[in-house]
Design a protein around this motif. Sequence first.
Motif, PDB file in Angstrom:
ATOM      1  N   HIS A 205       0.843  -1.198   0.000  1.00 11.92           N
ATOM      2  CA  HIS A 205       0.000   0.000   0.000  1.00 11.92           C
ATOM      3  C   HIS A 205       0.880   1.251   0.000  1.00 11.92           C
ATOM      4  CE1 HIS A 205      -2.388   3.187   2.034  1.00 11.92           C
ATOM      5  NE2 HIS A 205      -3.382   2.700   1.333  1.00 11.92           N
TER       6      HIS A 205
ATOM      7  N   ALA B 119      -8.025   0.613   0.307  1.00 12.25           N
ATOM      8  CA  ALA B 119      -7.623   0.478   1.708  1.00 12.25           C
ATOM      9  C   ALA B 119      -7.091   1.770   2.308  1.00 12.25           C
ATOM     10  CB  ALA B 119      -6.571  -0.633   1.834  1.00 12.25           C
TER      11      ALA B 119
ATOM     12  N   HIS C 122      -6.470  -1.836   7.116  1.00  8.27           N
ATOM     13  CA  HIS C 122      -6.310  -3.218   6.658  1.00  8.27           C
ATOM     14  C   HIS C 122      -7.648  -3.791   6.205  1.00  8.27           C
ATOM     15  CE1 HIS C 122      -5.022  -7.328   6.256  1.00  8.27           C
ATOM     16  NE2 HIS C 122      -3.810  -7.035   6.665  1.00  8.27           N
ATOM     17  N   PRO C 123      -7.750  -4.185   4.941  1.00  8.05           N
ATOM     18  CA  PRO C 123      -9.018  -4.723   4.439  1.00  8.05           C
ATOM     19  C   PRO C 123      -9.196  -6.189   4.797  1.00  8.05           C
ATOM     20  CG  PRO C 123      -7.401  -4.688   2.692  1.00  8.05           C
ATOM     21  CD  PRO C 123      -6.722  -4.086   3.899  1.00  8.05           C
TER      22      PRO C 123
END
Length: 236
Positions: A18, A229, A194-195
């Motif tokens: 990310h 995210a 955090h997905p």
Amino acid sequence: MIVAIHQPAYLPWLGYFHKILHADLFVLLDTVQMEKNGYVNRNRVWTPNGLHWLTVPVLTKGHMTAAIQDLRINPNVSWKAKHLRTLALSYGKRPHYARCAEDLERLIAGAGEDLTGFLAGMLAYFLKTLGMEEKRVIRASSLEPQGKATTLLLDICQKVGATAYLSGVAGKEYLELRHFDEAGVEVVFQDFRHPAYGQGRPGFDSHLAVVDALFNLGGEGVLSLLKGAGGVERRG
């Protein structure tokens, strides 16, 4: 140009990618010492018997004082087959395992003694698999940076011509922001949430190695997950 800086990592977690997603340049910080109980040479995966650490063994003599770029993988410890077997037994039935298994076997089996080189090669593979191969990645050691902590990070930013430094949220606690302000380099913070995603098992385990999401979702699915995210938080 937004620059992110992070130590190399074995099978990095989603938050690592990310950060790369939201940076124009990613610098592997290989000029510092490896953190004790950190993630440079290890990460967690799921197994039927619970979460399990996969650790790349390093030669221990002087490893707590040596820079990461100088760390060597211990050639006398058998670890490659164990890691590959653990991944196969844990994820062999997941929908995207077969697409990645041969490549991961080639990368892990081909590891020599150069830890940073091995980790950089694996990172390049994951970025390509996630559709992020256009992201620029360099090693800090190529810049011969000077300083410690905040001044080290700033020196790297200045040497690559950064207009902004992307920090993890923990940087709010330890960065001396005045140094960046004086240098005219903006500091922004990663806003990563955090997905959750389908793991093919009850419940949800977060903060695992990227392969957990990759084997379940595929590269395109992981990239879509990262894009949803969170983003970048600018200082108010």
